[in-house]
Design a protein around this motif. Structure first.
Motif, PDB file in Angstrom:
ATOM      1  N   CYS A  21      35.495  23.549   1.299  1.00 51.26           N
ATOM      2  CA  CYS A  21      35.586  22.694   0.116  1.00 51.26           C
ATOM      3  C   CYS A  21      35.136  21.290   0.503  1.00 51.26           C
ATOM      4  O   CYS A  21      35.422  20.819   1.605  1.00 51.26           O
ATOM      5  CB  CYS A  21      37.043  22.672  -0.334  1.00 51.26           C
ATOM      6  SG  CYS A  21      37.389  21.509  -1.655  1.00 51.26           S
ATOM      7  N   LYS A  22      34.459  20.611  -0.436  1.00 56.20           N
ATOM      8  CA  LYS A  22      33.975  19.257  -0.138  1.00 56.20           C
ATOM      9  C   LYS A  22      35.046  18.185  -0.305  1.00 56.20           C
ATOM     10  O   LYS A  22      34.945  17.104   0.256  1.00 56.20           O
ATOM     11  CB  LYS A  22      32.811  18.890  -1.056  1.00 56.20           C
ATOM     12  CG  LYS A  22      31.573  19.706  -0.864  1.00 56.20           C
ATOM     13  CD  LYS A  22      30.599  19.367  -1.978  1.00 56.20           C
ATOM     14  CE  LYS A  22      29.733  20.500  -2.396  1.00 56.20           C
ATOM     15  NZ  LYS A  22      30.363  21.699  -2.922  1.00 56.20           N
ATOM     16  N   LEU A  23      36.054  18.470  -1.111  1.00 45.71           N
ATOM     17  CA  LEU A  23      36.986  17.397  -1.478  1.00 45.71           C
ATOM     18  C   LEU A  23      37.679  16.733  -0.276  1.00 45.71           C
ATOM     19  O   LEU A  23      37.822  15.513  -0.260  1.00 45.71           O
ATOM     20  CB  LEU A  23      38.019  17.902  -2.487  1.00 45.71           C
ATOM     21  CG  LEU A  23      37.456  18.494  -3.784  1.00 45.71           C
ATOM     22  CD1 LEU A  23      38.577  18.852  -4.745  1.00 45.71           C
ATOM     23  CD2 LEU A  23      36.494  17.545  -4.460  1.00 45.71           C
ATOM     24  N   PRO A  24      38.106  17.491   0.732  1.00 48.43           N
ATOM     25  CA  PRO A  24      38.753  16.814   1.858  1.00 48.43           C
ATOM     26  C   PRO A  24      37.791  15.951   2.692  1.00 48.43           C
ATOM     27  O   PRO A  24      38.226  15.220   3.584  1.00 48.43           O
ATOM     28  CB  PRO A  24      39.307  17.972   2.702  1.00 48.43           C
ATOM     29  CG  PRO A  24      39.428  19.109   1.742  1.00 48.43           C
ATOM     30  CD  PRO A  24      38.247  18.953   0.821  1.00 48.43           C
ATOM     31  N   TRP A  25      36.500  16.049   2.382  1.00 37.61           N
ATOM     32  CA  TRP A  25      35.540  15.172   3.076  1.00 37.61           C
ATOM     33  C   TRP A  25      35.663  13.738   2.553  1.00 37.61           C
ATOM     34  O   TRP A  25      35.837  12.804   3.332  1.00 37.61           O
ATOM     35  CB  TRP A  25      34.108  15.705   2.899  1.00 37.61           C
ATOM     36  CG  TRP A  25      33.051  14.678   3.096  1.00 37.61           C
ATOM     37  CD1 TRP A  25      32.866  13.910   4.208  1.00 37.61           C
ATOM     38  CD2 TRP A  25      32.046  14.277   2.152  1.00 37.61           C
ATOM     39  NE1 TRP A  25      31.805  13.057   4.012  1.00 37.61           N
ATOM     40  CE2 TRP A  25      31.288  13.252   2.771  1.00 37.61           C
ATOM     41  CE3 TRP A  25      31.711  14.686   0.867  1.00 37.61           C
ATOM     42  CZ2 TRP A  25      30.213  12.636   2.120  1.00 37.61           C
ATOM     43  CZ3 TRP A  25      30.644  14.083   0.228  1.00 37.61           C
ATOM     44  CH2 TRP A  25      29.923  13.072   0.853  1.00 37.61           C
ATOM     45  N   ASN A  26      35.584  13.545   1.222  1.00 44.43           N
ATOM     46  CA  ASN A  26      35.562  12.150   0.780  1.00 44.43           C
ATOM     47  C   ASN A  26      36.551  11.797  -0.328  1.00 44.43           C
ATOM     48  O   ASN A  26      36.520  10.692  -0.831  1.00 44.43           O
ATOM     49  CB  ASN A  26      34.144  11.733   0.367  1.00 44.43           C
ATOM     50  CG  ASN A  26      33.700  12.385  -0.925  1.00 44.43           C
ATOM     51  OD1 ASN A  26      34.333  13.318  -1.404  1.00 44.43           O
ATOM     52  ND2 ASN A  26      32.619  11.906  -1.489  1.00 44.43           N
ATOM     53  N   ASP A  27      37.420  12.735  -0.690  1.00 43.06           N
ATOM     54  CA  ASP A  27      38.480  12.345  -1.624  1.00 43.06           C
ATOM     55  C   ASP A  27      39.707  11.855  -0.880  1.00 43.06           C
ATOM     56  O   ASP A  27      40.757  11.598  -1.474  1.00 43.06           O
ATOM     57  CB  ASP A  27      38.822  13.491  -2.579  1.00 43.06           C
ATOM     58  CG  ASP A  27      37.833  13.533  -3.735  1.00 43.06           C
ATOM     59  OD1 ASP A  27      37.272  12.481  -4.064  1.00 43.06           O
ATOM     60  OD2 ASP A  27      37.607  14.610  -4.301  1.00 43.06           O
ATOM     61  N   THR A  28      39.582  11.765   0.417  1.00 44.78           N
ATOM     62  CA  THR A  28      40.546  11.051   1.239  1.00 44.78           C
ATOM     63  C   THR A  28      39.718  10.431   2.354  1.00 44.78           C
ATOM     64  O   THR A  28      38.762  11.051   2.819  1.00 44.78           O
ATOM     65  CB  THR A  28      41.617  11.974   1.825  1.00 44.78           C
ATOM     66  OG1 THR A  28      42.395  11.252   2.762  1.00 44.78           O
ATOM     67  CG2 THR A  28      41.004  13.167   2.534  1.00 44.78           C
ATOM     68  N   THR A  29      40.023   9.215   2.741  1.00 45.31           N
ATOM     69  CA  THR A  29      39.238   8.594   3.811  1.00 45.31           C
ATOM     70  C   THR A  29      40.170   7.882   4.787  1.00 45.31           C
ATOM     71  O   THR A  29      41.251   7.434   4.395  1.00 45.31           O
ATOM     72  CB  THR A  29      38.232   7.564   3.255  1.00 45.31           C
ATOM     73  OG1 THR A  29      38.919   6.677   2.376  1.00 45.31           O
ATOM     74  CG2 THR A  29      37.107   8.227   2.503  1.00 45.31           C
TER      75      THR A  29
END
Lengths: 148, 786
Positions: free
Chosen positions: B583-591
């Motif tokens: 999933c892409k979300l843990p790449w840039n929906d948290t930094t």
């Protein structure tokens, strides 16, 4: 289930023998390594010795996606190693950083208040004490977020 | 059990639980499981040798021919692994091998591939359970890929296969069972089970679980569609993940491109994957310590930062609704506007009061981003399940914004829409974008009640929206229902054919490219996002490029060269997740908190390094961040090359409707007049006086001419950056650089396409460059110098 036994530390008595950690790793991993293999940790600080160990607050219970963590009738929070899928959620979210992972393993270990460390300490620096669960329980999951 | 509410006492479902059981309050169903199972007839059986996964790969694929009722395993060749990595890459390669350029979506020859990927099934890092699926789409008649959470892809791999390839058509409804416990694959009839997803997933989970325990039910994953998928081009695949606390087989969706339509067309009622035990290290990774360390670091970062960043853990992707509304990006009334005075009625703070907050809501184990929210015990108002209490999986941002697009400002109607789309197997995005378009056409009297088979499809009419969905699911034969269920492109053609309105308005107000409907963002003010949508390989879906904030809010990519670089890097990077099963979300929906101090914060460099480390830890390969991009660029170009093979993949196919680029109607212009007037001065070069003296129509034309030329310049720059011809064809030279020198058939396809374009004089830049303008390269045939 109103109370739970937790480990109480008397830092003034501790001499840093680490017998507690060794006793714990024997229970947890059947080795004498202590340290990363122990659920109880004794750390040296500028002000003397500090202990970290589980207080059975139970936040991990609600973090676990497979319900591998549960509170027993005696109040102790335990992990079922056969059910655990090694995701480390409980490790990262533990408010006291006492859910830990031994090297090479993915199933974390945690204190079960067995008292092995208490019996192993030659200085009497550890003690099992009974505390009301209501005092230590984290009512948990939704407090990790913000509704605004 | 104690109940507690943090900030509001209405309708909240905040359960702080002790050891008590949580109850959804849903309507309970009793199934006679023995009777259901007893009616199954096994049509084919295949025994396979069980063996462990080796460093992330099962090293074989499962092939099922539904016409011949044949099941076999195919070896995963090292060459395929090297070139295509996994996931969508495998799906593309197998489709290339098995179909022809003329294969249509409903030909038996079409293949539907569901794929995992080498990192898929890892539990120590967030977002590692995505299924990546590919097929020839009914909407676009070329490859569409779609990803979904749930347990199917990891269980497929742990049962023994990296991918399942489904070809042919069954004469009767069947399910395919992949039984990793007994090493057996069967094709079975399933005549008595329901078709709609929320019931079928529950039935199959109970039928196939080994024991009557929650743990056993968690080891079943199902893939289902629904009645709506049979009768529209918006068919989705619902992937289940059994939730032991809610005791519900929850669902995640392969939403885009009509995969569920193909599924039902093939006579597939369901896929079921079953595993024996699960310890979290079934990938047999090369270095589990490496993975766990990175995972704990990332989990901790989410724990500490999410609350003040995206708040995904509490409200899921719906957190974006208020942000989009504030920046004039939330589609309302078919993308005419980007905000609405009533939008606060559907902000995430409203849905927060509906979401059950008890549990780790990840759609795969170990995802602490936990954005898979639900509304439990939701009472339905319409349709075949009216009066029943159900679990609604979602709504996510896209579904809420789809509601906004249709002017549904009551959160409970959005929930009803969400539920019925899912269980009928319909894509909430395509459905909402299409219905919003029909509503606009209704407003202009291009459509009316009679032309809509009795539906009063005016903006905000939720009952009509739901009635439309029910009639699709019932197989209603009304002319409008039949055409409208195929989406915006077909309705455009139908309206023009009927002569019911201004063709220019009909074409430019309908938000589709390549036949696929847009997802829910207004892109008018971001040139880069216009390209991100319209140049996306499968059609306009934000998962390939989401550049709005970089482009218009943060102004990080001001020049065409900058935009082209972003439209090279981000689509390639985002494609990578689809190769490895993430999933892409843990790449840039948290930094990380330090992210803003890095050189390229938009790339989130620490997380890119995390992924390289985990891939090394799983596969044992020595992987750098650049290697990830190389893996992905290969597959990205291969997909475009396949589009060319299917007769698409040219400049003409990447042209968006003007609604995505600027104001189509006077109303839109006037509603943002100050903004547009300023642009005419600043960008077109008119004086204030000149602007004042122009009619709105004249101003609209000048703005449109400017924006269309800007878009052509963007395409020139992007194609050049990607190493494609000025008509958008990946050059054989580029493909050789990427490692496809030994794929002569594909190289020939591309050379032939370039030669054909030559004959039509299409290998030239698209924009009108003036003297002094920067042109991407000295010659449009720049690649010949390589």
């Amino acid at each position: 289930m109103e109370t739970v036994k937790i480990i109480k530390f008397h830092p003034e008595k501790c001499k840093g023998h680490m017998d507690c950690e060794v006793a714990c790793s024997q229970i947890m991993h059947r080795n004498d390594k202590g340290g990363d293999w122990s659920a109880i940790r004794i750390l040296k600080t500028e002000n003397g010795w500090e202990m970290t160990d589980c207080n059975h607050c139970g936040l991990c219970i609600d973090m676990c996606p497979v319900q591998a963590l549960k509170r027993l009738p005696n109040g102790i929070v335990v992990i079922d190693k056969k059910t655990c899928i090694g995701c480390q959620s409980c490790v990262a979210f533990c408010p006291t950083h006492v859910m830990r992972r031994a090297p090479g393993e993915v199933v974390p270990h945690k204190c079960i208040s067995c008292g092995a460390c208490v019996r192993a300490c030659p200085e009497g620096a550890l003690e099992l004490v009974e505390v009301p669960i209501s005092e230590i329980q984290e009512t948990v999951y939704h407090k990790q977020g913000d509704c605004q | 059990m104690s109940s507690e509410c943090l900030n509001d006492d209405t309708n909240a479902r905040l359960i702080g639980k002790e050891n008590g059981e949580f109850s959804t309050g849903n309507t309970k169903h009793e199934w006679d499981r023995e009777k259901l199972r007893g009616a199954h007839k096994v049509l084919a059986e295949f025994i396979f040798k069980k063996r462990p996964v080796d460093k992330g790969y099962a090293n074989r694929m499962l092939f099922v021919d539904l016409t011949k009722l044949e099941i076999k395993e195919l070896p995963l060749e090292e060459d395929v692994k090297k070139k295509f990595t996994g996931g969508k890459g495998f799906g593309l390669k197998k489709t290339w091998d098995l179909v022809s350029k003329d294969t249509k979506w409903n030909d038996p020859e079409n293949v539907l591939c569901l794929n995992s990927g080498p990192m898929n099934g890892t539990t120590q890092y967030s977002g590692m359970g995505k299924c990546l699926s590919t097929t020839i789409s009914p909407s676009t008649n070329m490859i569409c890929d779609s990803n979904a959470g749930g347990y199917f892809a990891p269980y497929l791999k742990f049962a023994g296969f990296d991918s399942i390839i489904l070809q042919g058509k069954s004469k009767e409804d069947v399910l395919v069972l992949i039984d990793g416990l007994n090493g057996k694959v069967t094709i079975e009839t399933a005549p008595l089970e329901e078709t709609n997803a929320h019931l079928l997933a529950e039935q199959l989970t109970h039928i196939y679980s080994e024991e009557e325990t929650e743990s056993s039910r968690q080891k079943i994953a199902t893939v289902t569609a629904g009645k709506g998928a049979e009768n529209s081009y918006w068919g989705i695949l619902n992937i289940s993940f059994y939730d032991p606390r809610r005791k519900v087989a929850r669902l995640k969706q392969h939403g885009r491109g009509g995969l569920g339509t193909v599924f039902r067309d093939k006579g597939l009622k369901a896929l079921v994957a079953k595993i024996k035990d699960f310890t979290g290290i079934e990938n047999n990774p090369a270095d589990v310590d490496k993975i766990a360390k990175v995972g704990i670091k990332h989990h901790t970062q989410i724990r500490n930062n999410d609350k003040s960043q995206c708040n995904m853990r509490t409200v899921g992707t719906g957190n974006l609704v208020e942000v989009m509304d504030a920046y004039d990006l939330l589609p309302t009334e078919n993308y005419r506007f980007g905000s609405h005075p009533k939008a606060s009625t559907i902000y995430s703070s409203v849905f927060y009061r509906y979401f059950t907050q008890v549990i780790p809501d990840g759609c795969w184990y170990g995802c602490v981003m936990a954005c898979a929210k639900t509304v439990d015990g939701f009472k339905l108002r319409t349709g075949p399940y009216a009066g029943q209490m159900v679990t609604v999986d979602g709504p996510e941002y896209e579904t809420i914004a789809g509601g906004s697009n249709m002017s549904l400002w009551d959160p409970e109607w959005i929930l009803e829409f969400n539920f019925y789309c899912d269980t009928y197997g319909l894509d909430t995005i395509s459905a909402a974008t299409s219905i919003a378009y029909y509503m606009e056409m209704y407003e202009y009297h291009i459509l009316n009640k009679e032309r809509c088979n009795g539906l009063e499809l005016c903006f905000g009419n939720a009952q009509a929206v739901l009635e439309f969905l029910h009639r699709i699911a019932q197989g209603d034969k009304g002319e409008f229902i039949q055409v409208a269920a195929k989406g915006v492109r077909r309705v455009k053609d139908w309206l023009i054919e009927k002569g019911w309105g201004d063709p220019d308005l009909i074409e430019n107000a309908g938000m589709e490219v390549k036949g696929l409907e847009y997802s829910e963002y207004v892109s008018k003010e971001s040139l880069a996002q216009q390209g991100g949508f319209a140049m996306a390989s499968k059609g306009p879906q934000h998962d390939e490029a989401w550049l709005i904030f970089m482009d218009m809010v943060n102004n990080q990519i001001p020049t065409f060269k900058d935009k082209a670089e972003a439209l090279h890097y981000f689509p390639v990077w985002r494609t990578w997740f689809g190769l490895v099963g993430l999933c892409k979300l843990p790449w840039n929906d948290t930094t990380p908190l330090s992210n803003s101090k890095t050189e390229e914060p938009a790339k989130v460099p620490e997380h890119v390094q995390n992924y390289a480390d985990i891939m090394s830890g799983v596969t044992g390969w020595d992987i750098s961040p650049k290697d990830l991009i190389d893996q992905s660029e290969r597959v990205y170009n291969w997909q475009r090359a396949m589009n060319v093979w299917f007769g698409k993949g040219r400049r003409k196919d990447d042209i968006p409707p003007y609604r995505s680029q600027g104001p189509v109607t006077k109303l839109e212009y006037v509603s943002r007049q100050e903004r547009y007037d300023k642009q005419l001065m600043k960008l077109v070069g008119l004086s204030e006086e000149e602007v004042e003296n122009l009619t709105v129509e004249d101003k609209m034309k000048l703005l449109r001419d400017h924006r269309l030329d800007q878009y052509q310049r963007l395409m020139d720059a992007v194609y050049f950056r990607r190493g494609w011809t000025p008509n958008g064809v990946p050059t054989p030279q580029k493909m050789k650089q990427l490692g496809f020198e030994d794929e002569p058939e594909m190289l020939e396809v591309l050379q032939k396409a370039i030669d054909e374009d030559d004959k039509q004089n299409l290998n030239v830049w698209g924009a009108n460059y003036k003297e002094g303008d920067e042109i991407p390269a000295d010659t449009p045939r720049y690649w010949e110098k390589w």
